[in-house]
Scaffold this motif. Structure first.
Motif, short mmCIF file in Angstrom:
data_model
loop_
_atom_site.label_atom_id
_atom_site.label_comp_id
_atom_site.label_asym_id
_atom_site.label_seq_id
_atom_site.Cartn_x
_atom_site.Cartn_y
_atom_site.Cartn_z
N UNK A 231 1.68 0.08 -8.28
CA UNK A 231 2.16 -0.59 -7.06
C UNK A 231 1.95 -2.08 -7.19
N UNK A 232 2.93 -2.85 -6.73
CA UNK A 232 2.82 -4.31 -6.78
C UNK A 232 2.67 -4.90 -5.41
N UNK A 233 2.56 -6.21 -5.34
CA UNK A 233 2.48 -6.89 -4.06
C UNK A 233 1.08 -6.87 -3.50
N UNK A 242 -4.48 0.97 -10.41
CA UNK A 242 -4.10 2.37 -10.62
C UNK A 242 -2.60 2.55 -10.44
N UNK A 243 -2.06 3.51 -11.20
CA UNK A 243 -0.64 3.83 -11.07
C UNK A 243 -0.46 4.84 -9.93
N UNK A 244 -0.61 4.36 -8.69
CA UNK A 244 -0.61 5.26 -7.54
C UNK A 244 0.77 5.41 -6.90
N UNK A 245 1.68 4.48 -7.15
CA UNK A 245 3.01 4.56 -6.53
C UNK A 245 3.82 5.69 -7.14
N UNK A 246 4.71 6.26 -6.33
CA UNK A 246 5.51 7.41 -6.77
C UNK A 246 6.98 7.16 -6.44
N UNK A 247 7.83 7.45 -7.42
CA UNK A 247 9.28 7.40 -7.23
C UNK A 247 9.84 8.78 -7.55
N UNK A 258 10.97 6.16 -2.87
CA UNK A 258 9.69 5.71 -3.43
C UNK A 258 8.70 5.47 -2.32
N UNK A 259 7.42 5.57 -2.66
CA UNK A 259 6.34 5.26 -1.72
C UNK A 259 5.18 4.66 -2.51
N UNK A 260 4.68 3.54 -2.00
CA UNK A 260 3.56 2.87 -2.68
C UNK A 260 2.49 2.42 -1.70
N UNK A 261 2.60 2.87 -0.44
CA UNK A 261 1.74 2.33 0.60
C UNK A 261 0.40 3.05 0.74
N UNK A 262 0.34 4.30 0.24
CA UNK A 262 -0.89 5.07 0.38
C UNK A 262 -1.85 4.75 -0.78
N UNK A 263 -3.09 5.09 -0.62
CA UNK A 263 -4.09 4.76 -1.62
C UNK A 263 -4.07 5.71 -2.82
N UNK A 264 -3.63 6.93 -2.60
CA UNK A 264 -3.66 7.90 -3.70
C UNK A 264 -2.25 8.32 -4.09
N UNK A 265 -2.14 8.76 -5.33
CA UNK A 265 -0.87 9.24 -5.85
C UNK A 265 -0.41 10.47 -5.07
N UNK A 266 -1.33 11.34 -4.71
CA UNK A 266 -0.99 12.56 -3.96
C UNK A 266 -0.38 12.21 -2.61
N UNK A 267 -1.00 11.26 -1.91
CA UNK A 267 -0.49 10.86 -0.59
C UNK A 267 0.88 10.20 -0.71
N UNK A 268 1.06 9.38 -1.74
CA UNK A 268 2.35 8.74 -1.95
C UNK A 268 3.44 9.77 -2.26
N UNK A 269 3.07 10.78 -3.06
CA UNK A 269 4.05 11.83 -3.37
C UNK A 269 4.45 12.59 -2.12
#
Length: 360
Positions: A231-233, A242-247, A258-269
Motif C-alpha cells: 500500500x502506498x500513500x 507490509x504487502x497488505x493491499x489486495x487487488x 482493490x482495497x488498501x485501507x485496512x491494516x491486514x491483508x485478510x481485512x483488505x481481501x
C-alpha cells in the motif's frame, strides 16, 4: 358496512401465510438459509398483519353493531353508544385502508442491505475533485446522524480533493435511503482559484450499490485472480513495510477492485470481495434489463453538465432535486449532513408512484 372487500381478501391471504410461516419456525431441522428467509418475510409482513387484525376486528364490531341497530333490540341509552362506536369505526376505515395499501407496496429487496458507494469527479476539473470530498463529508455526517458505520475501501487523493473514493456504509435500512443519491450531482459556486469571482459549474458522479456477501452471491474461486501489493500513500509505518493491499480481478467480466485501507491483508481481501460482489451484481442487473434504474450506468451517465439529479447552488444557498422539483434554500444545512428532508420527499414520491401501479 362499507369497506374494501378485495383489499380485505388479499390481507386475509397474507395473514394466513404469515401464520403458516410462524408455525414453520417451530419445525425441527430447519436450515439456516430457510430460517433467515422466513424471518425476513415475517419482519416484512408483521406491520401489515398487526394493522389488518385491528382493521378486521373493527369491521366485525361495526357489522355486529349495524345488525343490533337494525333489529331494534337495544335500549335507548345503549343505542346511542353503539351508534357512536359505529360512526367512529366508519370514519377510521378509510385511514386504515390507506395505511394498509402503503404497507402493501412492493419493497425493493435490497432496501435493508448495507451499501458500497463510488464517487468520482466528472466535468469541471479541480473543482469537481473538491466537491467529491465535500459531498463525501456530507454523507459521513449523515451516516453519523443515522448511527451507521462508514468505512473507506479505496481512495485516491490529489492536491485539491479526490480522484475517486469507494466506501461502504453499514447499519439499518441503509440502501433504502442512500439509493436516492445515485446519479450526477451538479455544483455551482465560485472556486477558490477564481480571481474574478465568476461562478463555475462542475459535476460529480455517485453510484450506490447494495452490499452482498459470499453466501448470497456465489463466485467460482477459479474465476478470481488475487494480487497482493504494498500500500502506498499516507498510511503510517504499517502500510509501508507490509504487502497488505489486495487487488482482485474477476476474469470472466474483467472487473477489477482493490482495497488498501485496512491494516491486514485478510481485512483488505474481505472488503475488496464485498466491492467485487456489488460490482458483479450491478453488471448482471444491467445485462438483464435496461429498465432497472438504480444501476451504475443509468446512475452516473456520462457526467455531462446536462445530466443531473441534483444541483447545489452555493451563491444562493439553494439545493434542488430535479427528479421531484424540490428546492430548499438551506444548502449550508444540507451539506452538514441534514439530508432527511430530501430523502423523505424522494421516499414519499416513490410511494406515490408505486401506489399508482398497485392493483388489488
Amino acid at each position: 358496512m362499507e369497506y374494501d372487500k378485495r383489499l380485505y381478501e388479499s390481507l386475509e391471504a397474507i395473514t394466513h401465510k404469515y401464520d403458516e410461516l410462524t408455525r414453520r419456525l417451530e419445525t425441527a431441522n430447519i436450515s439456516i438459509e430457510l430460517l433467515k428467509d422466513i424471518n425476513k418475510q415475517l419482519k416484512r409482513n408483521k406491520p401489515i398483519v398487526d394493522l389488518f387484525r385491528v382493521y378486521k376486528s373493527s369491521i366485525k364490531t361495526a357489522i355486529d353493531n349495524e345488525n343490533a341497530l337494525n333489529k331494534n333490540e337495544l335500549e335507548s341509552e345503549l343505542t346511542e353508544l353503539v351508534k357512536l362506536e359505529l360512526d367512529e369505526i366508519k370514519a377510521q376505515i378509510p385511514n386504515w385502508e390507506k395505511q394498509l395499501k402503503l404497507l402493501l407496496l412492493p419493497v425493493d429487496p435490497n432496501n435493508d442491505k448495507n451499501v458500497i458507494i463510488e464517487m468520482r469527479p466528472a466535468a469541471g476539473g479541480d473543482e469537481a475533485s473538491i466537491f467529491v470530498a465535500d459531498l463525501f463529508d456530507t454523507y459521513r455526517h449523515y451516516a453519523d446522524q443515522q448511527k451507521w458505520k462508514l468505512k473507506i475501501i479505496d481512495i485516491s487523493i490529489n492536491a485539491h480533493g479526490y480522484d475517486y473514493i469507494f466506501f461502504n456504509i453499514t447499519g439499518e435500512d441503509v440502501y433504502s435511503k442512500m439509493k436516492f443519491e445515485s446519479g450526477v450531482h451538479r455544483v455551482q459556486r465560485v472556486p477558490l482559484t477564481e480571481a474574478k469571482g465568476r461562478v463555475h459549474t462542475s459535476t460529480i458522479t455517485v453510484a450506490v450499490m447494495p452490499e452482498f456477501d459470499e453466501i448470497e452471491f456465489k463466485i467460482n474461486p477459479s474465476d478470481l485472480r488475487i494480487d497482493k501489493y504494498r500500500a502506498g500513500g499516507a498510511g503510517g509505518q504499517h502500510v509501508n513495510r507490509t504487502d497488505s493491499a489486495v487487488r482482485i480481478t474477476h476474469i470472466p467480466t474483467g472487473i477489477v477492485v482493490a482495497c488498501s485501507q485496512e491494516r491486514s491483508q485478510i481485512e483488505n481481501r474481505e472488503m475488496a470481495m464485498k466491492l467485487l460482489l456489488s460490482r458483479i451484481w450491478e453488471k448482471l442487473q444491467n445485462e438483464r434489463t435496461d429498465a432497472i434504474a438504480n444501476l451504475r450506468k443509468s446512475q452516473v451517465g456520462k457526467g455531462d453538465r446536462s445530466e443531473k439529479i441534483r444541483t447545489y447552488n452555493y451563491p444562493q444557498n439553494r439545493i434542488t432535486d430535479h427528479r421531484i422539483g424540490l428546492t430548499l434554500n438551506k444548502l449550508d444545512q444540507v451539506m452538514l449532513g441534514n439530508l432527511d428532508e430530501i430523502i423523505d420527499a424522494l421516499t414519499a414520491n416513490e410511494q406515490v408512484e408505486l401506489m399508482s401501479q398497485l392493483k388489488i
